[in-house]
Design an enzyme around this catalytic site. Sequence first.
Site, PDB file in Angstrom:
ATOM      1  N   HIS A  79       6.312  -0.432   1.334  1.00  0.00           N
ATOM      2  CA  HIS A  79       5.949   0.538   0.307  1.00  0.00           C
ATOM      3  C   HIS A  79       6.912   0.457  -0.877  1.00  0.00           C
ATOM      4  O   HIS A  79       8.091   0.139  -0.717  1.00  0.00           O
ATOM      5  CB  HIS A  79       5.962   1.948   0.878  1.00  0.00           C
ATOM      6  CG  HIS A  79       5.230   2.072   2.181  1.00  0.00           C
ATOM      7  ND1 HIS A  79       3.893   1.759   2.315  1.00  0.00           N
ATOM      8  CD2 HIS A  79       5.654   2.457   3.411  1.00  0.00           C
ATOM      9  CE1 HIS A  79       3.527   1.948   3.567  1.00  0.00           C
ATOM     10  NE2 HIS A  79       4.579   2.369   4.251  1.00  0.00           N
ATOM     11  N   TYR A  98       0.854  -1.178   0.000  1.00  0.00           N
ATOM     12  CA  TYR A  98       0.000   0.000   0.000  1.00  0.00           C
ATOM     13  C   TYR A  98       0.893   1.232   0.000  1.00  0.00           C
ATOM     14  O   TYR A  98       2.086   1.142   0.318  1.00  0.00           O
ATOM     15  CB  TYR A  98      -0.979   0.022   1.179  1.00  0.00           C
ATOM     16  CG  TYR A  98      -0.371  -0.064   2.557  1.00  0.00           C
ATOM     17  CD1 TYR A  98      -0.026   1.082   3.272  1.00  0.00           C
ATOM     18  CD2 TYR A  98      -0.182  -1.301   3.176  1.00  0.00           C
ATOM     19  CE1 TYR A  98       0.494   1.000   4.554  1.00  0.00           C
ATOM     20  CE2 TYR A  98       0.343  -1.386   4.458  1.00  0.00           C
ATOM     21  CZ  TYR A  98       0.683  -0.229   5.143  1.00  0.00           C
ATOM     22  OH  TYR A  98       1.201  -0.313   6.405  1.00  0.00           O
TER      23      TYR A  98
END
Length: 313
Positions: A289, A241
């Site tokens: 990430h 995400y």
Amino acid sequence: MKFKVSVFIFLLGLTGIGLFWRADISPYVTLLAQRPCACDRCLSEGDSLFQQRFSKFDEPFLSANYNLSEDNFNWWKRLQGEVRSLTAYRETVERIFQLVPATAHVEASSPGRCRTCAVVGNSGNLMNSHYGPLIDFQDVVIRMNTGRTKGYEADVGAKTTHHIAYPESAVDLENNTRLVLFPFKILDLDWVTKALTTGFTGSSYLPVKSNIKANKDLVMVLNPAFMRYVHDVWLQKKGKYPSTGFMTLVLALHICDEVHVFGFGADSDGNWSHYWEQLRDKKLKTGVHSGGEEYNMIAELSKHQILKFYTGW
């Protein structure tokens, strides 16, 4: 007689100015009034790269009347292993809006002004950058997590209008600063209500402040559906995400007319060390990430003059 002649000449001059205005200037005034903002270039006038990624996300912030879809909830609950139901989520959100404003305050675009924003990341490349005055010059200054200003004003500025946080990264804020909660799980939503009132007693993967100093009338909560939009559209589903920093940057593109970006980028080890400290874990990189993908997108947006990227060192 001389007085009458002077008055006639004066009135004739006014008539000439009026004709000149109507013939030569008024079309430009009309054209300016049709533009969405008063900046040299408004974001909504972006090029093809911007239009491919950007869609007018009507509600980037939660409101009392917003109803998160089950599909978006199921995506969001996987971010940090949430096990509770959509019903529990909705009940928790309902309690939030018994405490904070029912809708988030976002100033709309206007042909008469240019809303400028500074998105200030925490990268070590801010050290000795002397960006402080330029950051403070912007209308909106958005900082995030444990980013600090005291002792670093020359490089990072002192002004903060919006501060992005989640429970594990929260800090006390000035009374005129907006707390912008980025919720990754139901606990985060429960935390903001209790930390501003009776005190939070739960636990998380890191220590969490029981109480926080912040103005409850200025609290804003990011919409989980906006998180998914950033991941799916802007990052093409790269990484688990998006990082807080990248979501903040895309949020700024939705609420500002002109965006200035500071404090993004890795150090020589590939870690995003902070300007006030060196990371102890040299293998951390950007964690879950896709830091490389995010940085490349920022650089590409800068290349297309969609935002202004200040790289520091």
